[in-house]
Write an enzyme that holds these catalytic residues in place. Structure first.
Site, PDB file in Angstrom:
ATOM      1  N   TYR A   1       0.861  -1.186   0.000  1.00 14.52           N
ATOM      2  CA  TYR A   1       0.000   0.000   0.000  1.00 14.52           C
ATOM      3  C   TYR A   1       0.901   1.241   0.000  1.00 14.52           C
ATOM      4  CZ  TYR A   1      -3.255  -3.548   1.856  1.00 14.52           C
ATOM      5  OH  TYR A   1      -3.996  -4.692   2.073  1.00 14.52           O
TER       6      TYR A   1
ATOM      7  N   GLN B   1      -5.990 -14.367   6.043  1.00 21.71           N
ATOM      8  CA  GLN B   1      -6.757 -13.223   5.540  1.00 21.71           C
ATOM      9  C   GLN B   1      -7.155 -13.499   4.102  1.00 21.71           C
ATOM     10  OE1 GLN B   1      -6.079  -8.569   4.512  1.00 21.71           O
ATOM     11  NE2 GLN B   1      -5.597  -9.096   6.622  1.00 21.71           N
TER      12      GLN B   1
ATOM     13  N   PHE C   1     -12.127  -6.816   2.160  1.00 20.90           N
ATOM     14  CA  PHE C   1     -13.182  -6.324   1.268  1.00 20.90           C
ATOM     15  C   PHE C   1     -14.556  -6.475   1.939  1.00 20.90           C
ATOM     16  CE2 PHE C   1     -12.571  -6.197  -3.627  1.00 20.90           C
ATOM     17  CZ  PHE C   1     -11.967  -4.967  -3.485  1.00 20.90           C
ATOM     18  N   PRO C   2     -14.664  -6.282   3.251  1.00 18.67           N
ATOM     19  CA  PRO C   2     -15.928  -6.579   3.940  1.00 18.67           C
ATOM     20  C   PRO C   2     -17.109  -5.778   3.400  1.00 18.67           C
ATOM     21  CG  PRO C   2     -14.460  -5.292   5.346  1.00 18.67           C
ATOM     22  CD  PRO C   2     -13.645  -5.723   4.174  1.00 18.67           C
TER      23      PRO C   2
ATOM     24  N   LYS D   1     -24.538   2.721  -0.192  1.00 16.15           N
ATOM     25  CA  LYS D   1     -24.530   4.129  -0.610  1.00 16.15           C
ATOM     26  C   LYS D   1     -24.541   4.334  -2.121  1.00 16.15           C
ATOM     27  CE  LYS D   1     -19.551   4.412  -0.335  1.00 16.15           C
ATOM     28  NZ  LYS D   1     -18.441   5.159   0.207  1.00 16.15           N
TER      29      LYS D   1
HETATM   30  P1  NAP Z   1     -13.849  -2.344   2.013  1.00 17.54           P
HETATM   31  O1  NAP Z   1     -13.566  -2.341   3.459  1.00 17.54           O
HETATM   32  O2  NAP Z   1     -14.830  -3.297   1.499  1.00 17.54           O
HETATM   33  O3  NAP Z   1     -14.320  -0.897   1.551  1.00 17.54           O
HETATM   34  C1  NAP Z   1     -13.742   0.238   2.125  1.00 17.54           C
HETATM   35  C2  NAP Z   1     -14.288   1.484   1.443  1.00 17.54           C
HETATM   36  O4  NAP Z   1     -15.693   1.597   1.671  1.00 17.54           O
HETATM   37  C3  NAP Z   1     -13.680   2.720   2.067  1.00 17.54           C
HETATM   38  O5  NAP Z   1     -12.437   3.025   1.492  1.00 17.54           O
HETATM   39  C4  NAP Z   1     -14.725   3.760   1.779  1.00 17.54           C
HETATM   40  O6  NAP Z   1     -14.546   4.155   0.415  1.00 17.54           O
HETATM   41  C5  NAP Z   1     -16.013   2.956   1.941  1.00 17.54           C
HETATM   42  N1  NAP Z   1     -16.562   2.998   3.306  1.00 17.54           N
HETATM   43  C6  NAP Z   1     -16.014   2.529   4.453  1.00 17.54           C
HETATM   44  N2  NAP Z   1     -16.819   2.710   5.507  1.00 17.54           N
HETATM   45  C7  NAP Z   1     -17.927   3.297   5.027  1.00 17.54           C
HETATM   46  C8  NAP Z   1     -19.129   3.735   5.628  1.00 17.54           C
HETATM   47  N3  NAP Z   1     -19.376   3.586   6.922  1.00 17.54           N
HETATM   48  N4  NAP Z   1     -20.083   4.314   4.836  1.00 17.54           N
HETATM   49  C9  NAP Z   1     -19.857   4.461   3.524  1.00 17.54           C
HETATM   50  N5  NAP Z   1     -18.742   4.072   2.885  1.00 17.54           N
HETATM   51  C10 NAP Z   1     -17.773   3.492   3.643  1.00 17.54           C
HETATM   52  O7  NAP Z   1     -12.525  -2.550   1.139  1.00 17.54           O
HETATM   53  P2  NAP Z   1     -10.987  -2.437   1.443  1.00 17.54           P
HETATM   54  O8  NAP Z   1     -10.654  -1.183   2.202  1.00 17.54           O
HETATM   55  O9  NAP Z   1     -10.286  -2.636   0.175  1.00 17.54           O
HETATM   56  O10 NAP Z   1     -10.702  -3.688   2.382  1.00 17.54           O
HETATM   57  C11 NAP Z   1     -10.514  -3.550   3.782  1.00 17.54           C
HETATM   58  C12 NAP Z   1      -9.084  -3.733   4.171  1.00 17.54           C
HETATM   59  O11 NAP Z   1      -8.684  -5.075   3.867  1.00 17.54           O
HETATM   60  C13 NAP Z   1      -8.083  -2.860   3.404  1.00 17.54           C
HETATM   61  O12 NAP Z   1      -8.016  -1.543   3.875  1.00 17.54           O
HETATM   62  C14 NAP Z   1      -6.815  -3.646   3.572  1.00 17.54           C
HETATM   63  O13 NAP Z   1      -6.240  -3.335   4.824  1.00 17.54           O
HETATM   64  C15 NAP Z   1      -7.311  -5.086   3.525  1.00 17.54           C
HETATM   65  N6  NAP Z   1      -7.178  -5.726   2.196  1.00 17.54           N
HETATM   66  C16 NAP Z   1      -6.347  -6.806   2.086  1.00 17.54           C
HETATM   67  C17 NAP Z   1      -6.189  -7.463   0.880  1.00 17.54           C
HETATM   68  C18 NAP Z   1      -5.268  -8.650   0.798  1.00 17.54           C
HETATM   69  O14 NAP Z   1      -4.875  -9.025  -0.319  1.00 17.54           O
HETATM   70  N7  NAP Z   1      -4.932  -9.257   1.893  1.00 17.54           N
HETATM   71  C19 NAP Z   1      -6.894  -7.021  -0.255  1.00 17.54           C
HETATM   72  C20 NAP Z   1      -7.759  -5.938  -0.115  1.00 17.54           C
HETATM   73  C21 NAP Z   1      -7.896  -5.306   1.122  1.00 17.54           C
HETATM   74  P3  NAP Z   1     -15.186   5.442  -0.289  1.00 17.54           P
HETATM   75  O15 NAP Z   1     -15.368   6.509   0.705  1.00 17.54           O
HETATM   76  O16 NAP Z   1     -14.256   5.803  -1.405  1.00 17.54           O
HETATM   77  O17 NAP Z   1     -16.474   4.929  -0.853  1.00 17.54           O
END
Ligand code: NAP
Length: 310
Positions: free
Chosen positions: A59, A177, A206-207, A216
């Site tokens: 990242y 993970q 990606f929760p 939203k």
């Molecule tokens: P995510 O949690 O599914 O989505 C996060 C995005 O949703 C935020 O950046 C924000 O984006 C929006 N959001 C978050 N809370 C919200 C709320 N309460 N209301 C409205 N929108 C909201 O996806 P992710 O961040 O990609 O995944 C979570 C974490 O998993 C990452 O940060 C990373 O640490 C980890 N990850 C790991 C891998 C791996 O290969 N191990 C891959 C992916 C991710 P906007 O404001 O732009 O809409």
């Protein structure tokens, strides 16, 4: 102090709402990220009792670890934080290749320690599998680092079922993970049963499925970042997914919660999931996601959600 739960059998206790930080300094993933907003959201998380931080070398690359490390240092809260990071990406000129060799992983941990300004990492994951390294050898390298006190727990991420079994031959894997959310449930077939049986905690990434599960978006939403390439946010699939999310809205309304809170609360009812790591771009999202802790899902609610997304 907020509620604390153990991650698997690691002896490490966290708020079940953690923080994903790929949008904190993850300039290679998201365009136009504001670093100050990123630091502010990490600060807010720590102030509000979130103590599980998920970052990774890639990242940024490197920048997310640096920013997270700066905030933790400035708050003086290092001993209260469970800090997770990941490595496996090797920069090869303009290319990035995966490397799980013991030498590369050991060097990667040293480099992460510097960027994070700390002398131990609570949870270190092999971020992606490479083609060549036997997975038990890769994990064996992390076991040595654990014995030396440089890391406290061992994780693997994005490994197939076979790779996970090989990685866990000696029973050293503490955390897995993988991608898992209400729209992507393939982990339920093999991975979730395996980790449960082997006392490995499953951290779903990606929760919120990149925001759609926060309820939203609507069919007119236009994406201008990496979301514009995601199949679940395109065409007919997007429309069908939006319809499912709409069905959650009533349940959320009845519980005086938002869709995101219902979704995050549902994961925490799954066997083997102890903590979730929703990502955020702004401090308000962190504050919002913490309200998940106020949601109580009955058995009927859990089943209803299950059915909507079956
Ligand atoms: P995510 O949690 O599914 O989505 C996060 C995005 O949703 C935020 O950046 C924000 O984006 C929006 N959001 C978050 N809370 C919200 C709320 N309460 N209301 C409205 N929108 C909201 O996806 P992710 O961040 O990609 O995944 C979570 C974490 O998993 C990452 O940060 C990373 O640490 C980890 N990850 C790991 C891998 C791996 O290969 N191990 C891959 C992916 C991710 P906007 O404001 O732009 O809409």
């Amino acid at each position: 102090m907020s509620k604390r739960t153990q991650i698997g059998q690691t002896g490490m206790f966290v708020n079940p709402i953690g923080l994903g930080t790929n949008a904190v300094g993850g300039h290679n993933l998201y365009p136009n990220l504001d670093e100050q907003a990123g630091k502010e959201l990490v600060r807010t998380a720590i102030d509000q009792g979130i103590n599980f931080m998920d970052t990774a070398f890639i990242y940024g690359p490197g920048r997310s670890e640096e920013l997270v490390g700066e905030v933790i240092k400035e708050t003086g809260a290092r001993s209260e934080i469970i800090l997770a990071t990941k490595g496996a990406h090797k920069m090869d000129g303009q290319d990035v290749v995966f490397d799980n060799s013991p030498a590369f992983l050991k060097q990667s941990v040293e480099d992460s320690l510097k960027r994070l300004q700390t002398d131990y990492i609570d949870l270190y994951y092999i971020h992606f599998p490479d083609q060549d390294t036997p997975k038990d050898e890769a994990v064996g390298a992390l076991k040595q680092l654990k014995d030396e006190g440089k890391i406290r727990a061992i994780g693997v991420s994005n490994f197939s079922m076979d790779q996970l079994k090989e990685a866990n031959k000696d029973g050293y894997v503490d955390v897995y993970q993988g991608e898992y959310n209400l729209l992507q449930r393939s982990a339920e077939k093999e991975l979730l049963p395996y980790v449960k049986e082997n006392n490995i905690s499953f951290v779903p990434y990606f929760p919120l499925a990149a925001g759609i599960l926060a309820g939203k978006y609507n069919k007119d939403t236009v994406f201008n970042d990496l979301r514009s390439d995601m199949p679940h946010l395109q065409g007919e699939q997007f429309v069908q997914n939006l319809e499912k999310v709409e069905k959650l809205r009533k349940l959320a309304h009845d519980k005086q919660a938002e869709v995101a809170h219902i979704v995050l609360a549902w994961y925490l009812t799954r066997d083997a999931i102890d903590v979730v790591i929703p990502g955020a771009k702004r401090a308000e999202q962190v504050l919002s996601n913490l309200k998940t802790l106020d949601v109580h899902l009955t058995d009927e609610d859990i089943q209803e959600i299950d059915c909507i997304f079956q």
